[in-house]
Design a protein around this motif. Structure first.
Motif, PDB file in Angstrom:
ATOM      1  N   LEU A  65     -35.310 -54.150   3.231  1.00  0.00           N
ATOM      2  CA  LEU A  65     -34.861 -53.633   4.587  1.00  0.00           C
ATOM      3  C   LEU A  65     -34.256 -52.350   4.446  1.00  0.00           C
ATOM      4  N   ALA A  66     -33.495 -52.174   3.276  1.00  0.00           N
ATOM      5  CA  ALA A  66     -32.558 -50.959   3.115  1.00  0.00           C
ATOM      6  C   ALA A  66     -33.584 -49.799   2.728  1.00  0.00           C
ATOM      7  N   GLU A  67     -34.663 -50.277   1.834  1.00  0.00           N
ATOM      8  CA  GLU A  67     -35.369 -49.287   1.601  1.00  0.00           C
ATOM      9  C   GLU A  67     -36.512 -48.721   2.512  1.00  0.00           C
ATOM     10  N   ARG A  68     -36.727 -49.727   3.504  1.00  0.00           N
ATOM     11  CA  ARG A  68     -37.599 -49.172   4.836  1.00  0.00           C
ATOM     12  C   ARG A  68     -36.696 -48.122   5.604  1.00  0.00           C
ATOM     13  N   MET A  69     -35.410 -48.486   5.978  1.00  0.00           N
ATOM     14  CA  MET A  69     -34.133 -47.715   6.586  1.00  0.00           C
ATOM     15  C   MET A  69     -34.010 -46.128   5.875  1.00  0.00           C
ATOM     16  N   TYR A  70     -34.057 -46.314   4.708  1.00  0.00           N
ATOM     17  CA  TYR A  70     -33.614 -44.834   4.084  1.00  0.00           C
ATOM     18  C   TYR A  70     -34.949 -44.090   3.741  1.00  0.00           C
ATOM     19  N   ARG A  71     -36.069 -44.441   4.265  1.00  0.00           N
ATOM     20  CA  ARG A  71     -37.230 -43.447   4.132  1.00  0.00           C
ATOM     21  C   ARG A  71     -37.142 -42.841   5.510  1.00  0.00           C
ATOM     22  N   PHE A  72     -36.551 -43.367   6.445  1.00  0.00           N
ATOM     23  CA  PHE A  72     -36.554 -42.331   7.792  1.00  0.00           C
ATOM     24  C   PHE A  72     -35.774 -40.918   7.484  1.00  0.00           C
TER      25      PHE A  72
ATOM     26  N   ASN B  52     -36.680 -58.208  11.294  1.00  0.00           N
ATOM     27  CA  ASN B  52     -35.547 -58.693  10.682  1.00  0.00           C
ATOM     28  C   ASN B  52     -34.379 -58.094  11.131  1.00  0.00           C
ATOM     29  N   VAL B  53     -34.295 -57.128  11.889  1.00  0.00           N
ATOM     30  CA  VAL B  53     -33.079 -56.291  12.262  1.00  0.00           C
ATOM     31  C   VAL B  53     -32.747 -57.090  13.671  1.00  0.00           C
ATOM     32  N   LEU B  54     -31.253 -57.744  13.493  1.00  0.00           N
ATOM     33  CA  LEU B  54     -30.951 -58.329  14.672  1.00  0.00           C
ATOM     34  C   LEU B  54     -30.080 -57.928  15.706  1.00  0.00           C
ATOM     35  N   SER B  55     -29.244 -56.851  15.218  1.00  0.00           N
ATOM     36  CA  SER B  55     -28.399 -56.057  16.119  1.00  0.00           C
ATOM     37  C   SER B  55     -28.008 -54.808  15.233  1.00  0.00           C
ATOM     38  N   THR B  56     -27.459 -53.911  16.288  1.00  0.00           N
ATOM     39  CA  THR B  56     -26.780 -52.547  15.817  1.00  0.00           C
ATOM     40  C   THR B  56     -25.664 -52.097  16.598  1.00  0.00           C
ATOM     41  N   THR B  57     -24.869 -51.529  15.960  1.00  0.00           N
ATOM     42  CA  THR B  57     -23.549 -50.991  16.737  1.00  0.00           C
ATOM     43  C   THR B  57     -23.387 -49.581  16.205  1.00  0.00           C
ATOM     44  N   THR B  58     -23.608 -48.620  17.117  1.00  0.00           N
ATOM     45  CA  THR B  58     -23.407 -47.252  16.707  1.00  0.00           C
ATOM     46  C   THR B  58     -22.230 -46.614  17.014  1.00  0.00           C
ATOM     47  N   HIS B  59     -21.693 -45.868  15.896  1.00  0.00           N
ATOM     48  CA  HIS B  59     -20.136 -45.315  16.003  1.00  0.00           C
ATOM     49  C   HIS B  59     -20.570 -43.995  15.838  1.00  0.00           C
ATOM     50  N   PHE B  60     -20.391 -42.809  16.849  1.00  0.00           N
ATOM     51  CA  PHE B  60     -20.554 -41.449  16.552  1.00  0.00           C
ATOM     52  C   PHE B  60     -19.347 -40.964  15.869  1.00  0.00           C
TER      53      PHE B  60
ATOM     54  N   PHE C 183     -33.530 -42.648  17.854  1.00  0.00           N
ATOM     55  CA  PHE C 183     -33.663 -43.413  16.588  1.00  0.00           C
ATOM     56  C   PHE C 183     -33.666 -44.656  16.624  1.00  0.00           C
ATOM     57  N   VAL C 184     -32.401 -45.002  16.986  1.00  0.00           N
ATOM     58  CA  VAL C 184     -31.649 -46.383  16.847  1.00  0.00           C
ATOM     59  C   VAL C 184     -32.738 -47.442  17.797  1.00  0.00           C
ATOM     60  N   SER C 185     -32.845 -46.932  18.977  1.00  0.00           N
ATOM     61  CA  SER C 185     -33.938 -47.806  19.889  1.00  0.00           C
ATOM     62  C   SER C 185     -35.151 -47.771  19.576  1.00  0.00           C
ATOM     63  N   GLU C 186     -35.862 -46.861  19.070  1.00  0.00           N
ATOM     64  CA  GLU C 186     -37.166 -46.679  18.741  1.00  0.00           C
ATOM     65  C   GLU C 186     -37.756 -46.903  17.404  1.00  0.00           C
ATOM     66  N   LYS C 187     -36.778 -46.556  16.478  1.00  0.00           N
ATOM     67  CA  LYS C 187     -37.145 -46.931  14.906  1.00  0.00           C
ATOM     68  C   LYS C 187     -36.279 -48.006  14.531  1.00  0.00           C
ATOM     69  N   LEU C 188     -35.103 -47.712  14.411  1.00  0.00           N
ATOM     70  CA  LEU C 188     -34.193 -48.874  13.765  1.00  0.00           C
ATOM     71  C   LEU C 188     -34.208 -50.202  14.075  1.00  0.00           C
TER      72      LEU C 188
END
Length: 164
Positions: free
Chosen positions: A84-91, A131-139, A121-126
């Motif tokens: 999963l980390a690999e899929r993410m860091y390829r963006f 297997n991604v259950l949830s995200t919390t974004t901090h700017f 990016f968060v809503s369309e890709k991440l």
């Protein structure tokens, strides 16, 4: 890894612009021995690259945005978090990915031109990855210190400058 190699790594981590002859003097080796040592560390993957810390707030035309995203995932059977980390860091938007302890599994650092770009990016890709259950974004609103360098708009004398 021997002590000389560790010394070279520490020196380069603090200042990637150090000349080989300066490093050689600091660790009491010849320039040729030091060049071979640095080449060896690069070939072994201990040195992955050289970078510069930029204070983008000093660049008037730059309006970039950085976000730290906490990601809760279900690990992949037999592969854990690595796949999963690999899929993410390829963006290309992703600048760093860390496996974390605590409430979230992964921390993802993302850069974009606008908050809306990061939001897309968060809503369309991440968040759409399996297997991604949830995200919390901090700017990031302001950078005070990054990679050991203090960012201070008012007093340049407080800035950490590493020199040989």
């Amino acid at each position: 890894m021997d002590q000389k190699e560790i010394e070279v790594l520490q020196l380069l981590e603090n200042n990637g612009r150090l000349e080989t002859d300066a490093i050689a003097k600091m660790i009491n080796l010849s320039v040729e021995e030091t060049e071979k040592l640095i080449y060896k560390l690069e070939e072994e993957g201990a040195i992955l690259g050289y970078s510069t810390v930029i204070n983008w707030s000093k660049v008037l035309e730059y309006e970039g945005v950085t976000a730290m995203i906490d990601v809760k995932v279900t690990p992949v059977r037999g592969l854990g978090f690595d796949k999963l980390a690999e899929r993410m860091y390829r963006f290309p938007e992703v600048k760093a990915v860390y496996l974390m302890s605590g409430a979230y599994d992964l921390s993802v650092s993302v850069e974009g031109k606008t908050m809306m770009e990061i939001s897309r990016f968060v809503s369309e890709k991440l968040s759409t990855l399996d297997n991604v259950l949830s995200t919390t974004t901090h700017f990031v609103l302001k950078k005070y210190k990054h990679d050991g360098v203090i960012f201070d708009d008012d007093d340049d004398d407080k800035r950490i400058v590493v020199s040989p």
